[in-house]
Design an enzyme around this catalytic site. Sequence first.
Site, PDB file in Angstrom:
ATOM      1  N   GLU A 283       0.844  -1.201   0.000  1.00 49.61           N
ATOM      2  CA  GLU A 283       0.000   0.000   0.000  1.00 49.61           C
ATOM      3  C   GLU A 283       0.876   1.247   0.000  1.00 49.61           C
ATOM      4  OE1 GLU A 283      -3.246  -0.164   2.915  1.00 49.61           O
ATOM      5  OE2 GLU A 283      -3.039   1.992   3.231  1.00 49.61           O
TER       6      GLU A 283
ATOM      7  N   ASP B 158       0.251   5.420   0.535  1.00 50.78           N
ATOM      8  CA  ASP B 158      -0.808   6.309   1.016  1.00 50.78           C
ATOM      9  C   ASP B 158      -0.493   7.790   0.966  1.00 50.78           C
ATOM     10  OD1 ASP B 158      -2.442   4.208   2.046  1.00 50.78           O
ATOM     11  OD2 ASP B 158      -1.151   4.076   3.801  1.00 50.78           O
TER      12      ASP B 158
ATOM     13  N   GLU C 160      -2.574  10.574   3.003  1.00 47.51           N
ATOM     14  CA  GLU C 160      -3.668  10.701   3.975  1.00 47.51           C
ATOM     15  C   GLU C 160      -3.648  12.110   4.558  1.00 47.51           C
ATOM     16  OE1 GLU C 160      -4.002   6.183   5.692  1.00 47.51           O
ATOM     17  OE2 GLU C 160      -2.440   7.440   6.572  1.00 47.51           O
TER      18      GLU C 160
ATOM     19  N   THR D 175       2.083  10.256   4.880  1.00 45.82           N
ATOM     20  CA  THR D 175       2.324   9.293   3.795  1.00 45.82           C
ATOM     21  C   THR D 175       2.807   8.000   4.438  1.00 45.82           C
ATOM     22  OG1 THR D 175       4.646   9.937   3.499  1.00 45.82           O
ATOM     23  CG2 THR D 175       3.008  11.104   2.168  1.00 45.82           C
ATOM     24  N   ASN D 176       2.517   6.891   3.782  1.00 44.73           N
ATOM     25  CA  ASN D 176       2.973   5.619   4.329  1.00 44.73           C
ATOM     26  C   ASN D 176       3.272   4.658   3.191  1.00 44.73           C
ATOM     27  OD1 ASN D 176       3.685   3.703   6.218  1.00 44.73           O
ATOM     28  ND2 ASN D 176       1.669   3.634   7.216  1.00 44.73           N
TER      29      ASN D 176
ATOM     30  N   ARG E 253       5.870   2.949   7.995  1.00 43.30           N
ATOM     31  CA  ARG E 253       6.907   3.765   7.351  1.00 43.30           C
ATOM     32  C   ARG E 253       6.351   5.168   7.090  1.00 43.30           C
ATOM     33  NH1 ARG E 253       6.940  -1.176   5.029  1.00 43.30           N
ATOM     34  NH2 ARG E 253       8.806  -2.445   5.337  1.00 43.30           N
ATOM     35  N   GLU E 254       5.818   5.779   8.144  1.00 45.42           N
ATOM     36  CA  GLU E 254       5.180   7.083   7.959  1.00 45.42           C
ATOM     37  C   GLU E 254       6.202   8.211   7.804  1.00 45.42           C
ATOM     38  OE1 GLU E 254       4.131   5.170  10.672  1.00 45.42           O
ATOM     39  OE2 GLU E 254       1.962   4.894  10.390  1.00 45.42           O
TER      40      GLU E 254
ATOM     41  N   TRP F  92      -8.062   8.278  15.780  1.00 45.34           N
ATOM     42  CA  TRP F  92      -6.688   8.702  15.513  1.00 45.34           C
ATOM     43  C   TRP F  92      -6.533  10.224  15.667  1.00 45.34           C
ATOM     44  CZ3 TRP F  92      -4.453   8.243   9.820  1.00 45.34           C
ATOM     45  CH2 TRP F  92      -3.130   8.709   9.804  1.00 45.34           C
TER      46      TRP F  92
END
Length: 286
Positions: free
Chosen positions: A109, A111, A113, A126-127, A136-137, A201
């Site tokens: 994936e 991302d 976000e 982002t990940n 892995r943000e 979150w």
Amino acid sequence: MGSLYLSLCVIFLFLASNCSSSNKADVIPFDKNYIPLWGIDHVSILDQGIQVQIRIDPTSGGGFRSRQAYGSGFFRISLKIPTNAKGILATFYLTSVEDNTPGGGNHDELDFEFLGHDGPPYILNTNVFAQDSGHREQQFNLWFDPTLDFHDYEILWNKKQIVFFIDGIPIRVFKNNELIGAKYPKIPMYIHGSLWNASEWLGPTDWSRGPFVANYRGFEINGCPYNESSNPQDCESLQYPWNAPNNWNLTTEQQNIYKEIKNRFIVYDYCESESAKNFPECRIGS
Ligand SMILES: *[C@@H]1O[C@H](CO)[C@@H](O)[C@H](O)[C@H]1NC(C)=O
Ligand SMILES: *[C@@H]1O[C@H](CO)[C@@H](O)[C@H](O)[C@H]1NC(C)=O
Ligand SMILES: *[C@@H]1O[C@H](CO)[C@@H](O)[C@H](O)[C@H]1NC(C)=O
């Protein structure tokens, strides 16, 4: 804030092809490449299909995905996120999970976000997930107000690198470091967009400030379509422009602006965190 945004915009104008919202003609209709996926009565197709609006209220958010999976490509969408939307997450992402079921442990994936907030600064998360659960943000303080205008969000994905772009500006590079034992996304992925309740979150939403809407445009897809009868190697072909050597590394100009982005706007980096030791790619930097 406004003048800060403006001055950065001027700097970037020298380096990037466009800075404000996209004026490109987004002519490919939604239906050709995408389908609504969940919260279907909260996903409205507007303007003869060139724009999609997702609405979230206490009953539901919504999401859509590409009809096809892709094995490589340069994936772009234009997006305007909701205002005053604390607790609400607007997303544009690639995932190997077709129907968006959570978990899926071993999936890939990528991302974008947008963390819903009651005004600037707006944080983009982002990940990168690679056959595992991610973590892995990297997070960025955006240098513009993403609720005011459409901006282009793009992901380049080939065998050599993954690059996240905003309006043509590279903000994140994830190299293929399999040689030193790092994982790298390689499972064909679908393109998804969604708007959902992430209060757990991001904190509680004040629903009285709604309705909260996200608008998406630009449904053309530059990717290598993949299905069960495809040959996996086909999506690595150098015939596809996004796989060609000029997309294996940033250009010198891109490297300069990427350095500037990291210096000024990154607010969280997993490689600077406690868990960095779990990720071989963090040992060599980027
Ligand atoms: C949003 O999520 C929070 C946290 O999970 C939950 O408590 C709340 O009821 C949800 N709100 C709505 C309207 O679904
Ligand atoms: C599957 O992909 C191949 C190309 O890899 C294409 O020729 C074929 O039409 C696709 N089949 C379906 C059912 O989409
Ligand atoms: C391009 O990137 C690769 C890694 O993907 C690296 O090995 C190579 O040295 C880079 N080439 C240039 C010219 O920077």
